[in-house]
Design a protein around this motif. Structure first.
Motif, PDB file in Angstrom:
ATOM      1  N   MET A 193      18.711  -5.239   9.640  1.00 22.35           N
ATOM      2  CA  MET A 193      18.533  -6.680   9.415  1.00 22.35           C
ATOM      3  C   MET A 193      17.102  -6.999   8.980  1.00 22.35           C
ATOM      4  O   MET A 193      16.876  -7.768   8.055  1.00 22.35           O
ATOM      5  N   GLU A 194      16.139  -6.412   9.679  1.00 21.98           N
ATOM      6  CA  GLU A 194      14.740  -6.687   9.341  1.00 21.98           C
ATOM      7  C   GLU A 194      14.326  -5.855   8.138  1.00 21.98           C
ATOM      8  O   GLU A 194      14.521  -4.653   8.111  1.00 21.98           O
ATOM      9  N   MET A 195      13.738  -6.507   7.179  1.00 22.97           N
ATOM     10  CA  MET A 195      13.285  -5.777   5.996  1.00 22.97           C
ATOM     11  C   MET A 195      11.891  -5.215   6.234  1.00 22.97           C
ATOM     12  O   MET A 195      11.154  -5.696   7.078  1.00 22.97           O
ATOM     13  N   PHE A 196      11.567  -4.195   5.474  1.00 21.50           N
ATOM     14  CA  PHE A 196      10.276  -3.542   5.679  1.00 21.50           C
ATOM     15  C   PHE A 196       9.133  -4.469   5.295  1.00 21.50           C
ATOM     16  O   PHE A 196       9.201  -5.169   4.297  1.00 21.50           O
ATOM     17  N   ALA A 197       8.103  -4.455   6.123  1.00 21.45           N
ATOM     18  CA  ALA A 197       6.936  -5.302   5.888  1.00 21.45           C
ATOM     19  C   ALA A 197       5.732  -4.723   6.609  1.00 21.45           C
ATOM     20  O   ALA A 197       5.882  -4.061   7.640  1.00 21.45           O
ATOM     21  N   SER A 198       4.571  -4.962   6.028  1.00 21.10           N
ATOM     22  CA  SER A 198       3.310  -4.627   6.695  1.00 21.10           C
ATOM     23  C   SER A 198       2.393  -5.828   6.591  1.00 21.10           C
ATOM     24  O   SER A 198       2.252  -6.414   5.515  1.00 21.10           O
ATOM     25  N   THR A 199       1.765  -6.187   7.700  1.00 20.59           N
ATOM     26  CA  THR A 199       0.685  -7.160   7.668  1.00 20.59           C
ATOM     27  C   THR A 199      -0.575  -6.403   8.041  1.00 20.59           C
ATOM     28  O   THR A 199      -0.684  -5.892   9.157  1.00 20.59           O
ATOM     29  N   VAL A 200      -1.463  -6.264   7.066  1.00 16.76           N
ATOM     30  CA  VAL A 200      -2.705  -5.521   7.322  1.00 16.76           C
ATOM     31  C   VAL A 200      -3.822  -6.529   7.529  1.00 16.76           C
ATOM     32  O   VAL A 200      -4.103  -7.352   6.658  1.00 16.76           O
ATOM     33  N   VAL A 201      -4.436  -6.494   8.681  1.00 15.05           N
ATOM     34  CA  VAL A 201      -5.531  -7.416   8.991  1.00 15.05           C
ATOM     35  C   VAL A 201      -6.851  -6.678   8.774  1.00 15.05           C
ATOM     36  O   VAL A 201      -7.099  -5.644   9.390  1.00 15.05           O
ATOM     37  N   TRP A 202      -7.628  -7.228   7.846  1.00 11.81           N
ATOM     38  CA  TRP A 202      -8.940  -6.632   7.546  1.00 11.81           C
ATOM     39  C   TRP A 202      -9.927  -7.130   8.604  1.00 11.81           C
ATOM     40  O   TRP A 202     -10.346  -8.274   8.593  1.00 11.81           O
ATOM     41  N   GLU A 203     -10.252  -6.279   9.547  1.00 12.33           N
ATOM     42  CA  GLU A 203     -11.070  -6.707  10.684  1.00 12.33           C
ATOM     43  C   GLU A 203     -12.551  -6.763  10.302  1.00 12.33           C
ATOM     44  O   GLU A 203     -13.247  -7.717  10.579  1.00 12.33           O
ATOM     45  N   SER A 204     -13.036  -5.709   9.697  1.00 13.32           N
ATOM     46  CA  SER A 204     -14.420  -5.643   9.239  1.00 13.32           C
ATOM     47  C   SER A 204     -14.443  -4.422   8.342  1.00 13.32           C
ATOM     48  O   SER A 204     -13.407  -3.807   8.125  1.00 13.32           O
ATOM     49  N   ASP A 205     -15.580  -4.046   7.853  1.00  7.46           N
ATOM     50  CA  ASP A 205     -15.625  -2.915   6.929  1.00  7.46           C
ATOM     51  C   ASP A 205     -14.916  -1.709   7.518  1.00  7.46           C
ATOM     52  O   ASP A 205     -15.264  -1.225   8.591  1.00  7.46           O
ATOM     53  N   ASP A 206     -13.923  -1.238   6.769  1.00  2.00           N
ATOM     54  CA  ASP A 206     -13.230  -0.003   7.136  1.00  2.00           C
ATOM     55  C   ASP A 206     -12.577  -0.019   8.502  1.00  2.00           C
ATOM     56  O   ASP A 206     -12.468   1.015   9.158  1.00  2.00           O
ATOM     57  N   LYS A 207     -12.142  -1.186   8.944  1.00  2.00           N
ATOM     58  CA  LYS A 207     -11.408  -1.248  10.210  1.00  2.00           C
ATOM     59  C   LYS A 207     -10.196  -2.155   9.973  1.00  2.00           C
ATOM     60  O   LYS A 207     -10.358  -3.270   9.481  1.00  2.00           O
ATOM     61  N   ILE A 208      -8.995  -1.652  10.280  1.00  2.00           N
ATOM     62  CA  ILE A 208      -7.812  -2.484  10.047  1.00  2.00           C
ATOM     63  C   ILE A 208      -6.863  -2.488  11.249  1.00  2.00           C
ATOM     64  O   ILE A 208      -6.769  -1.509  11.989  1.00  2.00           O
ATOM     65  N   THR A 209      -6.205  -3.623  11.418  1.00  2.00           N
ATOM     66  CA  THR A 209      -5.106  -3.715  12.365  1.00  2.00           C
ATOM     67  C   THR A 209      -3.857  -3.938  11.530  1.00  2.00           C
ATOM     68  O   THR A 209      -3.842  -4.794  10.642  1.00  2.00           O
ATOM     69  N   VAL A 210      -2.831  -3.149  11.787  1.00  2.00           N
ATOM     70  CA  VAL A 210      -1.649  -3.188  10.930  1.00  2.00           C
ATOM     71  C   VAL A 210      -0.398  -3.475  11.762  1.00  2.00           C
ATOM     72  O   VAL A 210      -0.120  -2.772  12.731  1.00  2.00           O
ATOM     73  N   TYR A 211       0.319  -4.518  11.388  1.00  2.00           N
ATOM     74  CA  TYR A 211       1.623  -4.779  11.990  1.00  2.00           C
ATOM     75  C   TYR A 211       2.646  -4.231  11.018  1.00  2.00           C
ATOM     76  O   TYR A 211       2.747  -4.706   9.884  1.00  2.00           O
ATOM     77  N   GLY A 244      15.985  -3.079  13.797  1.00  2.00           N
ATOM     78  CA  GLY A 244      16.872  -2.041  13.268  1.00  2.00           C
ATOM     79  C   GLY A 244      16.124  -1.163  12.278  1.00  2.00           C
ATOM     80  O   GLY A 244      15.223  -1.613  11.572  1.00  2.00           O
ATOM     81  N   ALA A 245      16.501   0.101  12.230  1.00  2.00           N
ATOM     82  CA  ALA A 245      15.831   1.021  11.300  1.00  2.00           C
ATOM     83  C   ALA A 245      16.774   2.195  10.992  1.00  2.00           C
ATOM     84  O   ALA A 245      16.970   2.540   9.839  1.00  2.00           O
ATOM     85  N   PHE A 246      17.344   2.790  12.041  1.00  2.00           N
ATOM     86  CA  PHE A 246      18.386   3.822  11.900  1.00  2.00           C
ATOM     87  C   PHE A 246      17.903   5.074  11.174  1.00  2.00           C
ATOM     88  O   PHE A 246      18.704   5.831  10.635  1.00  2.00           O
ATOM     89  N   GLY A 247      16.601   5.239  11.114  1.00  2.00           N
ATOM     90  CA  GLY A 247      16.039   6.393  10.411  1.00  2.00           C
ATOM     91  C   GLY A 247      15.195   5.970   9.216  1.00  2.00           C
ATOM     92  O   GLY A 247      14.300   6.689   8.801  1.00  2.00           O
ATOM     93  N   SER A 248      15.470   4.791   8.662  1.00  2.00           N
ATOM     94  CA  SER A 248      14.740   4.363   7.460  1.00  2.00           C
ATOM     95  C   SER A 248      13.261   4.128   7.754  1.00  2.00           C
ATOM     96  O   SER A 248      12.441   4.121   6.844  1.00  2.00           O
ATOM     97  N   GLY A 249      12.922   3.952   9.030  1.00  2.00           N
ATOM     98  CA  GLY A 249      11.524   3.721   9.397  1.00  2.00           C
ATOM     99  C   GLY A 249      10.838   4.948   9.962  1.00  2.00           C
ATOM    100  O   GLY A 249       9.786   4.836  10.585  1.00  2.00           O
ATOM    101  N   LEU A 250      11.437   6.111   9.771  1.00  2.99           N
ATOM    102  CA  LEU A 250      10.809   7.324  10.300  1.00  2.99           C
ATOM    103  C   LEU A 250       9.549   7.669   9.513  1.00  2.99           C
ATOM    104  O   LEU A 250       8.553   8.094  10.071  1.00  2.99           O
ATOM    105  N   ARG A 251       9.614   7.515   8.198  1.00  2.25           N
ATOM    106  CA  ARG A 251       8.440   7.798   7.371  1.00  2.25           C
ATOM    107  C   ARG A 251       7.772   6.488   6.988  1.00  2.25           C
ATOM    108  O   ARG A 251       8.455   5.478   6.808  1.00  2.25           O
ATOM    109  N   PRO A 252       6.460   6.511   6.804  1.00  2.00           N
ATOM    110  CA  PRO A 252       5.801   5.308   6.283  1.00  2.00           C
ATOM    111  C   PRO A 252       6.377   5.007   4.901  1.00  2.00           C
ATOM    112  O   PRO A 252       6.505   5.910   4.073  1.00  2.00           O
ATOM    113  N   GLN A 253       6.752   3.764   4.664  1.00  2.00           N
ATOM    114  CA  GLN A 253       7.328   3.433   3.367  1.00  2.00           C
ATOM    115  C   GLN A 253       6.243   2.883   2.442  1.00  2.00           C
ATOM    116  O   GLN A 253       5.133   2.594   2.874  1.00  2.00           O
ATOM    117  N   TYR A 254       6.610   2.693   1.171  1.00  2.00           N
ATOM    118  CA  TYR A 254       5.562   2.414   0.180  1.00  2.00           C
ATOM    119  C   TYR A 254       4.870   1.071   0.378  1.00  2.00           C
ATOM    120  O   TYR A 254       3.740   0.895  -0.046  1.00  2.00           O
TER     121      TYR A 254
END
Ligand code: MOS
Length: 744
Positions: A193-211, A244-254
């Motif tokens: 049901m949930e589609m693939f998504a990433s929210t990358v938060v640029w914290e400061s130089d070269d530091k990221i928080t990723v949902y 839900g993922a069922f295996g589709s989320g095992l590898r990092p996607q593009y």
């Protein structure tokens, strides 16, 4: 003695249920931060060739568009210069988005449009003009079957085809009863049901928080560090809920790569989410061509089993599964031969999908067994009992436990199998033909290494954590149960944290191994806390435990009690207060006890019985009843366990009757890339499903005695349904899904 803090084996409702139904549980695309940018992916329209021109000027001219990344202007990344494979990657060289002008498959990401608003990015993406030089592609497995090859490098964790036993060819030729046929399975997509998504938060130089939507936060952390050259400490991946993922989320996607690349280059926070159509532009269950040959004596005793499979993979990776070995592990037979080959298509690399390999291989084997039953005139259940194997002949090892006989018995009884008229087309109700079919299921009972941490504070609150995931399986709940019971605490006192790369090391959630893997770690770390508590309790003035050993006590109802005299106890809080201890903190790493486990073959089993009703005029099929009797070791939580198996059975219905990613071979593209045209079972397709857990004690498989349940529910189910369709109609369809046009 049962106490108020016995939780293991109880049907505890999901501890995260409230958060999920109230919307408090946030998913990867639901995190918002100030100044967030939005990325929209442009997908290739051709399956193979070169991008000769990519014109972003129209998109860039739009107010609010910041950048359009393509292979021409993409930043250098560490990865483009060296090889990097994620935790789950098969042998080969992983696809690198925007690497160059080559198009390797239809739907390949070829540009990322970055804008201030999602809608602007989406519109701008439609303005990117692309010209291609088209090369001929092959996306039909059948076209490549002659060129299929044995993968030169075996994928980690996947056994190669089992060694041959006896002389299967000769035994087959000489057998009194023979069956041989080819079984075809289409490509399928996971469609969570949930589609693939990433929210990358640029914290400061070269530091990221990723949902991120993922089955392994740490796999994504290592990936981002590996491909971009971040230090691991500067990448924090958070994924507490997965729709839900069922295996589709095992590898990092593009989308994760693209979001990370854009954030790093623009030094801004960005969200990249895929559309439903784009959910069909990465890994999928591979299409397979399987040939099964069974030879038996007139009384049904198997004398030869041959199982050959050809599966699709991409041009750049050798994705592999265990498709054929089940045929050598399930039934007793001294003459066996198995082959497994890959054929390269111009598609993306397949990826594990619920019971990868098992779902496919067992469909073919269990269909063939049913056909052999008719050929030999033996009841399908009787045929399986006759060939019941007490050991795994592939490995020449006994099973750590195998209550499959009991699955057959209880399943058959519940279903009413003995009332079956063996003749096809012999049972009907009005205009509908009734069919009863059955099949066996088998799946590996894995355990991996995992760490866990436990923190108990003097107010009796316990926090246990591990980086694992809960993709809807119930991990939060069962881990909370294990921890609460181990330390005798009320369940409300316990919090379990997961889905965060900063938590103790844990593998991706997959292979049905989480209950055994993380469960064992949680048990061990709570025992370590218990040891400390016990020492404190012994030192309490006048402690009734003064002369006791750890093995003499039990934790229940917030007390540490003497097993021999439960009235003698010290309260946990009292023990900590007396010792002037505010917090007890422990972290442990738990590995499988290899020496104990390796002499045994470790599997979960099941027996599935299915009833179908087929309209004689229209060929429409309804799966009106399924009974799935499962031997899955100790059941930690019958409620979440039942849901897992039921979900697998529903997917088995989809596999048998609905699911198929249809390729237009002219375009080399999946055409039914949406929920309207990619059919999955809906409520109207699902009728009675009964799940039985037979009692199974296993002290070898892991300290908890559990076997995973995430995948066993689908294994064999499609065959049981297909066999029921044959029984109803007398028509054998050997290419799934069984749609009405194939029946008429
Ligand atoms: Mo599972 S297909 O290993 O997520």
């Amino acid at each position: 003695m049962a106490t108020a803090t016995n939780y293991i084996g109880q049907p505890t409702s999901r501890v995260d249920g409230r958060a999920k139904v109230t919307g408090e549980a946030k998913y990867a695309a639901e995190y918002n931060v100030p100044n967030l940018l939005y990325g929209y992916v442009v997908s290739s329209e051709i399956a193979k060739g070169k991008i000769t021109k990519i014109d972003s000027s129209g998109a860039l001219a739009l107010p609010g568009v910041l950048q359009v990344f393509t292979h021409e202007n993409r930043p250098r990344t560490a990865w483009f210069d060296r090889s990097y494979r994620d935790e789950i990657a098969p042998p080969g060289s992983p696809f690198r988005p925007l690497y160059d002008d080559k198009v390797l498959y239809s739907g390949q990401p070829i540009a990322l449009v970055v804008a201030e608003e999602f809608e602007i990015a989406r519109y701008a993406a439609s303005l990117v003009r692309v010209e291609y030089e088209i090369e001929p592609h092959v996306t039909d497995l059948n076209e490549r079957r002659e060129e299929a090859y044995e993968p030169p490098e075996v994928r980690s964790g996947i056994p190669p085809p089992a060694k041959p036993r006896g002389n299967a060819g000769k035994a087959f030729e000489r057998a009194a009863v023979r069956h041989e046929a080819e079984y075809l399975l289409p490509t399928e997509h996971h469609n969570p049901m949930e589609m693939f998504a990433s929210t990358v938060v640029w914290e400061s130089d070269d530091k990221i928080t990723v949902y991120d939507k993922t089955q392994g936060a740490q796999n994504c952390q290592t990936y981002l560090a590996g491909v971009f050259g971040f230090s691991k400490d500067d990448v924090h991946v958070i994924s507490p809920f997965v729709g839900g993922a069922f295996g589709s989320g095992l590898r990092p996607q593009y989308h994760l790569f693209l979001a990370g690349m854009a954030a790093r280059e623009l030094k801004r926070s960005i969200k990249v989410s895929l559309t439903r159509q784009q959910m069909f532009t990465f890994g999928h269950r591979p299409s397979t061509i399987q040939n099964v040959a069974l030879g038996a004596a007139a009384n049904g005793t198997l004398e030869a089993i041959m199982h050959d499979a050809i599966a699709e993979t991409s041009q750049f990776e050798d994705y592999q599964e265990n498709v054929v070995n089940w045929s050598g592990a399930l039934y007793k037979c001294d003459n066996t031969k198995f082959t497994y080959k890959l054929a390269q298509l111009d598609t993306y690399t397949p990826i594990d999908m619920r019971a990868p390999g098992g779902a496919e291989g067992m469909y073919a084997l269990e269909s063939a067994m049913d056909e052999l039953a008719y050929t030999s005139g033996i009841d399908p259940l009787e045929l399986r009992l006759k060939n019941y194997s007490e050991k795994d002949q592939n490995e020449d090892k006994p099973f750590s436990s195998k209550e499959l006989r009991e699955c057959y018995r209880q399943g058959a009884e519940k279903f009413g199998w003995s009332k079956r008229n063996s003749q096809p087309r012999s049972m009907r109700e009005g205009t509908e033909l009734i069919g009863w079919g059955m099949a066996t299921g088998i799946w590996e009972a894995y355990q991996q290494t995992s760490s866990a941490k436990a923190v108990l504070s003097v107010d009796g609150k316990l926090t246990v954590s591990s980086a694992t995931a809960d993709i809807g399986t119930g991990t939060y709940t069962i881990m909370t149960q294990i921890a609460a019971e181990t330390l005798g605490l009320p369940i409300d006192n316990v919090i379990f944290k997961l889905g965060d790369s900063s938590l103790p090391q844990s593998p991706v959630q997959g292979g049905s191994w989480t209950a055994a893997t993380v469960g064992s770690a949680v048990k061990e770390v709570c025992d370590a806390v218990g040891q400390k508590l016990f020492k404190l309790a012994r030192d309490v003035d006048g402690s009734p435990l003064a002369g006791a050993k750890f093995a003499d006590v039990t934790f229940a109802d917030k007390q540490i009690r003497l097993k021999s005299d439960p009235a003698q106890s010290v309260s946990i809080i009292e023990a900590m207060r007396h010792g002037d201890v505010n917090v007890i903190e422990e972290e442990t790493t738990t590995s499988p006890e290899t020496a104990k486990q390796s002499p045994y073959s470790r599997h979960a089993h099941s027996a599935i019985f299915a009833e179908v009703k087929v309209d004689e005029d229209f060929g429409t099929i309804r799966v009106t009843r399924v009974v799935d009797a499962v031997a899955g070791g100790r059941i930690l939580n019958p409620k979440t366990a039942r849901s897992q198996v039921m979900g697998g059975v529903v997917w088995g219905i989809g596999m048998a009757l609905h699911e198929e990613s249809v390729v237009d071979q002219n375009f080399g593209r999946f055409m039914n890339h949406n929920y309207a045209e990619y059919h999955v079972p809906v409520n109207a397709d699902v009728h009675e499903i009964e799940v039985i857990f037979v009692e199974e004690h296993d002290e070898i498989v892991n300290p908890l005695g559990v076997k995973g349940l995430g995948e066993i529910g689908i294994v064999g189910t499609a065959a049981a349904i297909a066999n029921a369709v044959y029984h109803a109609t007398g028509k054998r369809v050997r290419d799934l899904p069984i749609t009405l046009d194939k029946l008429l």
